[in-house]
Design an enzyme around this catalytic site. Sequence first.
Site, PDB file in Angstrom:
ATOM      1  N   LYS A   1     -22.891  -3.346  -2.764  1.00  0.00           N
ATOM      2  CA  LYS A   1     -23.735  -3.296  -1.559  1.00  0.00           C
ATOM      3  C   LYS A   1     -23.617  -1.937  -0.903  1.00  0.00           C
ATOM      4  O   LYS A   1     -22.619  -1.217  -1.054  1.00  0.00           O
ATOM      5  CB  LYS A   1     -23.362  -4.392  -0.552  1.00  0.00           C
TER       6      LYS A   1
ATOM      7  N   ALA B   1     -12.286   0.822  -4.040  1.00  0.00           N
ATOM      8  CA  ALA B   1     -12.065   1.347  -2.683  1.00  0.00           C
ATOM      9  C   ALA B   1     -13.137   2.367  -2.333  1.00  0.00           C
ATOM     10  O   ALA B   1     -12.872   3.401  -1.740  1.00  0.00           O
ATOM     11  CB  ALA B   1     -10.662   1.944  -2.530  1.00  0.00           C
TER      12      ALA B   1
ATOM     13  N   ALA C   1     -17.936  -2.848  -1.626  1.00  0.00           N
ATOM     14  CA  ALA C   1     -17.582  -4.277  -1.702  1.00  0.00           C
ATOM     15  C   ALA C   1     -17.199  -4.733  -3.107  1.00  0.00           C
ATOM     16  O   ALA C   1     -17.430  -5.891  -3.476  1.00  0.00           O
ATOM     17  CB  ALA C   1     -18.706  -5.149  -1.150  1.00  0.00           C
ATOM     18  N   GLY C   2     -16.586  -3.851  -3.882  1.00  0.00           N
ATOM     19  CA  GLY C   2     -16.218  -4.187  -5.254  1.00  0.00           C
ATOM     20  C   GLY C   2     -15.327  -5.418  -5.363  1.00  0.00           C
ATOM     21  O   GLY C   2     -15.590  -6.316  -6.172  1.00  0.00           O
TER      22      GLY C   2
ATOM     23  N   ASP D   1     -17.036  -9.720   3.514  1.00  0.00           N
ATOM     24  CA  ASP D   1     -18.202  -9.288   2.731  1.00  0.00           C
ATOM     25  C   ASP D   1     -18.541 -10.258   1.599  1.00  0.00           C
ATOM     26  O   ASP D   1     -19.553 -10.095   0.924  1.00  0.00           O
ATOM     27  CB  ASP D   1     -17.952  -7.905   2.097  1.00  0.00           C
TER      28      ASP D   1
HETATM   29  P1  ATP Z   1     -15.403  -2.958   1.198  1.00  0.00           P
HETATM   30  O1  ATP Z   1     -16.644  -2.181   0.961  1.00  0.00           O
HETATM   31  O2  ATP Z   1     -15.597  -4.448   1.089  1.00  0.00           O
HETATM   32  O3  ATP Z   1     -14.627  -2.546   2.403  1.00  0.00           O
HETATM   33  P2  ATP Z   1     -14.282  -1.395  -0.921  1.00  0.00           P
HETATM   34  O4  ATP Z   1     -15.420  -1.424  -1.879  1.00  0.00           O
HETATM   35  O5  ATP Z   1     -14.076  -0.183  -0.103  1.00  0.00           O
HETATM   36  O6  ATP Z   1     -14.389  -2.668  -0.006  1.00  0.00           O
HETATM   37  P3  ATP Z   1     -12.631  -2.518  -2.975  1.00  0.00           P
HETATM   38  O7  ATP Z   1     -13.147  -1.859  -4.214  1.00  0.00           O
HETATM   39  O8  ATP Z   1     -13.004  -3.921  -2.734  1.00  0.00           O
HETATM   40  O9  ATP Z   1     -12.960  -1.637  -1.691  1.00  0.00           O
HETATM   41  O10 ATP Z   1     -11.052  -2.350  -3.054  1.00  0.00           O
HETATM   42  C1  ATP Z   1     -10.207  -2.230  -1.969  1.00  0.00           C
HETATM   43  C2  ATP Z   1      -8.787  -2.523  -2.463  1.00  0.00           C
HETATM   44  O11 ATP Z   1      -8.707  -3.900  -2.796  1.00  0.00           O
HETATM   45  C3  ATP Z   1      -8.452  -1.778  -3.744  1.00  0.00           C
HETATM   46  O12 ATP Z   1      -7.759  -0.600  -3.441  1.00  0.00           O
HETATM   47  C4  ATP Z   1      -7.626  -2.764  -4.547  1.00  0.00           C
HETATM   48  O13 ATP Z   1      -6.253  -2.515  -4.402  1.00  0.00           O
HETATM   49  C5  ATP Z   1      -7.906  -4.115  -3.941  1.00  0.00           C
HETATM   50  N1  ATP Z   1      -8.631  -5.065  -4.816  1.00  0.00           N
HETATM   51  C6  ATP Z   1      -8.419  -6.379  -4.885  1.00  0.00           C
HETATM   52  N2  ATP Z   1      -9.234  -6.995  -5.736  1.00  0.00           N
HETATM   53  C7  ATP Z   1     -10.026  -6.057  -6.252  1.00  0.00           C
HETATM   54  C8  ATP Z   1     -11.090  -6.093  -7.201  1.00  0.00           C
HETATM   55  N3  ATP Z   1     -11.463  -7.221  -7.801  1.00  0.00           N
HETATM   56  N4  ATP Z   1     -11.716  -4.935  -7.474  1.00  0.00           N
HETATM   57  C9  ATP Z   1     -11.329  -3.795  -6.861  1.00  0.00           C
HETATM   58  N5  ATP Z   1     -10.315  -3.703  -5.980  1.00  0.00           N
HETATM   59  C10 ATP Z   1      -9.669  -4.809  -5.664  1.00  0.00           C
END
Ligand code: ATP
Length: 308
Positions: free
Chosen positions: A16, A103, A107-108, A143
């Site tokens: 997203k 990260a 929203a991965g 999310d």
């Molecule tokens: P958001 O946009 O929801 O704030 P993000 O995209 O910035 O999140 P994510 O990729 O969801 O961040 O990862 C944040 C942290 O969550 C990572 O550093 C990792 O340690 C942890 N994590 C837990 N599960 C997962 C997953 N399935 N994929 C990626 N990271 C994960």
Amino acid sequence: MLSVVPSPVTVRAPSKVNLHLAVGDLRDDGYHELRTVFHALSLSDEVSVARADTLSLRVRGADAAAVPTDAGNLAWRAAALLAERAGRAPEVAITIDKGIPVAGGMAGGSTDAAATLVALDALWGLGLTRDDLDEFAAELGSDVPFCLHGGTAIGTGRGERLVPVLSRGTFHWVLALAKGGLSTPVVFRELDRLRAEGSPPRVGGLDSLLQALAAGDPHALAPLLGNDLQAAALSLEPALRRTLRAGVEAGALAGIVSGSGPTCAFLCADAAAAVTVSAELAGAGVCRTVRVASGPVPGARVVDNSHH
Ligand code: ATP
């Protein structure tokens, strides 16, 4: 005909971008009150679940090393939660093919959790309702409900209360993936700090943005994109300013930091423009890698493998 669900079940999990992200006051529970417009993008992960003797998780892809493979992974937590509520053992092998930056503000982790709920509902034949799935999703993270729904939607509260938004056609995006990641809580704390010592820019109202989405007009939408977290992400990663500038110089209509960053998202006039912008941006040396994407796309859905 046998109605045995084949194992594994594979689910596509979209990423997203927040087209609009207004960060309000800090609540007593430690969360900020948000008003956001989520937009699901074609850049995605694939989550597969297969019957197994015990719960396990593996991650494949360039960023795999940065992703936990235990209860620290949101997909693992989704499996554990669903098994507990369904009164069964979480005997499943989960495989995540990571296409979404880790990260990265896209929203991965949340989308992998949403995809795991959908995949296990199918694998275990639970027949969960939309409401059941929504409830489990909201328990797993702010999310996660949007990642189930997909499309374009307004999120309020922590982002978990959703109202769909009417959006015409397809928008074309270029994503600039950064070298490292940014921690979402750290970015929120940086925004609190910036607000304590000054007044970083705040996004405006939503009306014109909703009109531009309904009209399917990227030129009207571009100047209305806004993210209150951008000032904080730029404060922590000043090099992102150069990335944002380079995308616009390459011909994008506008560029914003996606969510808490550090991924930068560039809205383009059409699919051809996105290809041109991505090529130029890749050559400019301002990011780790570049991806083309489109939106809105559906939320986490089972991939039909029957033709393979
Ligand atoms: P958001 O946009 O929801 O704030 P993000 O995209 O910035 O999140 P994510 O990729 O969801 O961040 O990862 C944040 C942290 O969550 C990572 O550093 C990792 O340690 C942890 N994590 C837990 N599960 C997962 C997953 N399935 N994929 C990626 N990271 C994960």
